[in-house]
Design an enzyme around this catalytic site. Sequence first.
Site, PDB file in Angstrom:
ATOM      1  N   ASP A 397       0.854  -1.192   0.000  1.00  0.00           N
ATOM      2  CA  ASP A 397       0.000   0.000   0.000  1.00  0.00           C
ATOM      3  C   ASP A 397       0.891   1.245   0.000  1.00  0.00           C
ATOM      4  O   ASP A 397       2.105   1.150   0.219  1.00  0.00           O
ATOM      5  CB  ASP A 397      -0.888  -0.046   1.250  1.00  0.00           C
ATOM      6  CG  ASP A 397      -1.932   1.059   1.284  1.00  0.00           C
ATOM      7  OD1 ASP A 397      -2.320   1.564   0.206  1.00  0.00           O
ATOM      8  OD2 ASP A 397      -2.365   1.425   2.407  1.00  0.00           O
ATOM      9  N   GLU A 400       2.669   4.843  -4.071  1.00  0.00           N
ATOM     10  CA  GLU A 400       2.678   5.787  -5.218  1.00  0.00           C
ATOM     11  C   GLU A 400       4.000   6.534  -5.321  1.00  0.00           C
ATOM     12  O   GLU A 400       4.381   6.836  -6.459  1.00  0.00           O
ATOM     13  CB  GLU A 400       1.507   6.770  -5.084  1.00  0.00           C
ATOM     14  CG  GLU A 400       0.140   6.130  -5.212  1.00  0.00           C
ATOM     15  CD  GLU A 400      -0.234   5.244  -4.032  1.00  0.00           C
ATOM     16  OE1 GLU A 400       0.218   5.523  -2.914  1.00  0.00           O
ATOM     17  OE2 GLU A 400      -0.951   4.263  -4.249  1.00  0.00           O
ATOM     18  N   ASP A 476      -8.934   3.497  -2.644  1.00  0.00           N
ATOM     19  CA  ASP A 476      -9.951   3.987  -1.711  1.00  0.00           C
ATOM     20  C   ASP A 476     -11.185   4.542  -2.406  1.00  0.00           C
ATOM     21  O   ASP A 476     -11.280   5.740  -2.684  1.00  0.00           O
ATOM     22  CB  ASP A 476      -9.348   5.052  -0.793  1.00  0.00           C
ATOM     23  CG  ASP A 476      -8.228   4.489   0.061  1.00  0.00           C
ATOM     24  OD1 ASP A 476      -8.114   3.251   0.140  1.00  0.00           O
ATOM     25  OD2 ASP A 476      -7.460   5.282   0.623  1.00  0.00           O
TER      26      ASP A 476
HETATM   27  O1  MIG Z   1      -3.639   6.267   4.527  1.00  0.00           O
HETATM   28  O2  MIG Z   1      -3.582   1.038   5.698  1.00  0.00           O
HETATM   29  O3  MIG Z   1      -5.910   2.178   0.322  1.00  0.00           O
HETATM   30  O4  MIG Z   1      -6.926   0.067   1.814  1.00  0.00           O
HETATM   31  O5  MIG Z   1      -6.871   0.317   4.621  1.00  0.00           O
HETATM   32  C1  MIG Z   1      -4.473   5.146   4.352  1.00  0.00           C
HETATM   33  C2  MIG Z   1      -4.716   1.826   5.826  1.00  0.00           C
HETATM   34  C3  MIG Z   1      -3.638   3.909   4.174  1.00  0.00           C
HETATM   35  C4  MIG Z   1      -4.903   3.102   2.284  1.00  0.00           C
HETATM   36  C5  MIG Z   1      -5.410   1.876   1.600  1.00  0.00           C
HETATM   37  C6  MIG Z   1      -6.451   1.225   2.460  1.00  0.00           C
HETATM   38  C7  MIG Z   1      -5.878   0.884   3.809  1.00  0.00           C
HETATM   39  C8  MIG Z   1      -5.333   2.152   4.469  1.00  0.00           C
HETATM   40  N1  MIG Z   1      -4.359   2.774   3.595  1.00  0.00           N
END
Ligand code: MIG
Length: 744
Positions: A397, A400, A476
């Site tokens: 996650d 980017e 998201d």
């Molecule tokens: O700033 O890890 O898209 O699926 O639950 C949010 C917490 C960070 C973004 C992800 C989401 C995840 C969340 N993350």
Amino acid sequence: MSTQTFRSVGEVRSIRKNADGWDFACQGGLVRLTWLRDGLIRVRATSASEFGPDFSYAIARREWPRVKWTAKRAGSRWEWRSRRLTVVIETNPLRLEFQTPAGERLNRDEPERGMGFEGPRCRTYRELADGEMFFGCGEKSGQFNKRGEAFANWNTDNPAHTYLNGELYVSIPFLISARWENGRPQWYGLFFDNSHRTFFNLGRVTDERHYFLEADGGELDYYFFAGPTLPEILRDYTELTGRMAMPPRWALGYHQCRWSYMSADEVLEVAERLRSTEIPADVIYCDIDYMDGYRVFTWNPKTFPKPVELIRKLRKLGFKLVTIIDPGVKNDDHYVVCREGKANDMFVRRPDGQWFTGKVWPGECVFPDFTSPRVRAWWGEQHREFIELGVAGFWNDMNEPAVWDPQSGGTMPAEVLHEYDGLWTNHRRAHNVYGLTMARACREGWQRYRPNERPFIITRSAYAGIQRYAMVWTGDNHSAWEQLELSIRQCLNLSLSGVPFCGPDVGGFSWDCTGELLVRWTQAGAYFPFFRNHTAWDTRRQEPYTFGPEVERLCREAIRGRYALLPYLYTQFFDAVQSGTPIMRPLFWEFPDDPHTYAVDDEFLLGPSLLVAPVLKRGQRQRAVYLPAGSDWYDYRTRTRFTGGQFVGAAAPMDFIPVFVRAGTILPTCQPTLYVGEKPWREIELEIFPGPKTIGWLYEDDGHSFDYEKGQYTLTRLRWEDGDLKVERVKDGFGPSARLRVKG
Ligand code: MIG
């Protein structure tokens, strides 16, 4: 406003001929055309006096067999011909035109400007045909057909995205064009391989006679795919950028997630509840709160004191555990990953030599430079302990990368340095491949410790070629009907962009889901390649059993429906592995000759045979379903037969969404289990939907190893003739293949 002006490459001054293509030295740049295969040509252009090193993270294949082609001169133009593509090269000034072998124009440089440069930018202006439609382009929101839209490709954590096109998590600058010509669809593909920020203007506020593609830096580098058909374009594109490998079979099951299950006890409680409510499920996730102060590769000693025990208990219940791994490493010299990473020069630096630090969940962080092979190897090693504990998959996650600094647009500043596999550069060029290289490091680490076990890796950020390393979820979204609808378009275009294994957060991430929305989303999600319910920390519970008995029952039925279809679905995965064919397909993939299919973006096909028409509105209990022309269709439930080429009004009570089966299908199904490995598929039930020719396929292997790559799989072609089943083993490499039984 830019003060620089666009300069076209201009006229050709001299030509240097190589075996597979030519270099054109032009007035304003150097252009190289290279054949890769018949029907696939690469165009490179630079404003420098020499091309830079030929390198791209997207490209999987560099060696191609020699192409047969000829070059013929006529005045100021050259005509290149191969069996599938003709290229007309006008030299004064340089303009390229791509034609079918019969001489029909597929696409050409816009005559006035063609390709060229504007300061550091490169750009290609291309002719836009009447009625030209565009598909692909990764996971972009907006319309399904991207004609008339403009968007940047710059990987962005955009948690509040809507149907309005904006920068999202994934950049796949690959475009598929479709257009009607003499009553037939005409196709081409174009892959603009540049990892800088790219910008596609596909006819938005232009003169409608051109579109353009540009990049903020680097060379103009694109591949033109002549098809002629859509499957051939995808086959060639995925030969160039690679295909996914088979995921473990359990990854096709239902996944349950939440940000976060706060303790091992809570994870177990959810797993047990799914079992006691008999909702089939295979995977449960640990989101960021399992860590110790958000330090990656650690466990919170209070809430997750004995991860081995947790994993053992989950295994007993038939669950796999997937843990999230973010790229940001807490800048804390008492923390071994940080200390060791700094000592060995693993993190990105600013031009002055200081570590780049930025805030994310752990607070101030340093960030691995995944564009270094050395760093990738080290990062891969960090997963070892988790792999040995029995963690079954990794969730990448925030890659980017997301950095909480509005000053630099929510990511690293442009001047941060990256190794880029030896081609030292800054973040402008490395940004869009940060997520891809992170996923690659994770996969390569896994392969080191479990070389014959298939990894499951899920990533949010990606660049072209990501399918070789990880599957993609769409980030998201929110619990809104519009977002359920959007997820169909996003996943169809992702599927057309070489990423067959994809899906959204079912039920929606932000906001509170309602029971009705969850039912409808679960009913639709059951037919997406990836099927995971996930939601944010500040929303109501979203597990299907938290909305009362009726919602629980309806979700259970939908999920059981998916488990019954797993033999069919798994077979589609193998098709994607072999030929790059999408698993989830737009109607026009199968029915390109029916012009009405191109506007259908609220239905999709799962594999060649199942047409799925999700319910997308609250209170809706029936919906219009377009059945493509060229086949008859059966209502999956009632078996009522319809002719194609018409809209039908289909019943959609809360119990199900409309699904139709193409006439001529043998659908391999099984008895739904509570999880994928609960029982082997001893018996496959074949559902027959007769047509003029009635066929089906079944793929079988061990479900978890790479032995299928050595031929240890069984591929069966099924035919139904005069009430008789004919079974042909196209490949018979997997021993315990299932018994086949015709149903009903
Ligand atoms: O700033 O890890 O898209 O699926 O639950 C949010 C917490 C960070 C973004 C992800 C989401 C995840 C969340 N993350």
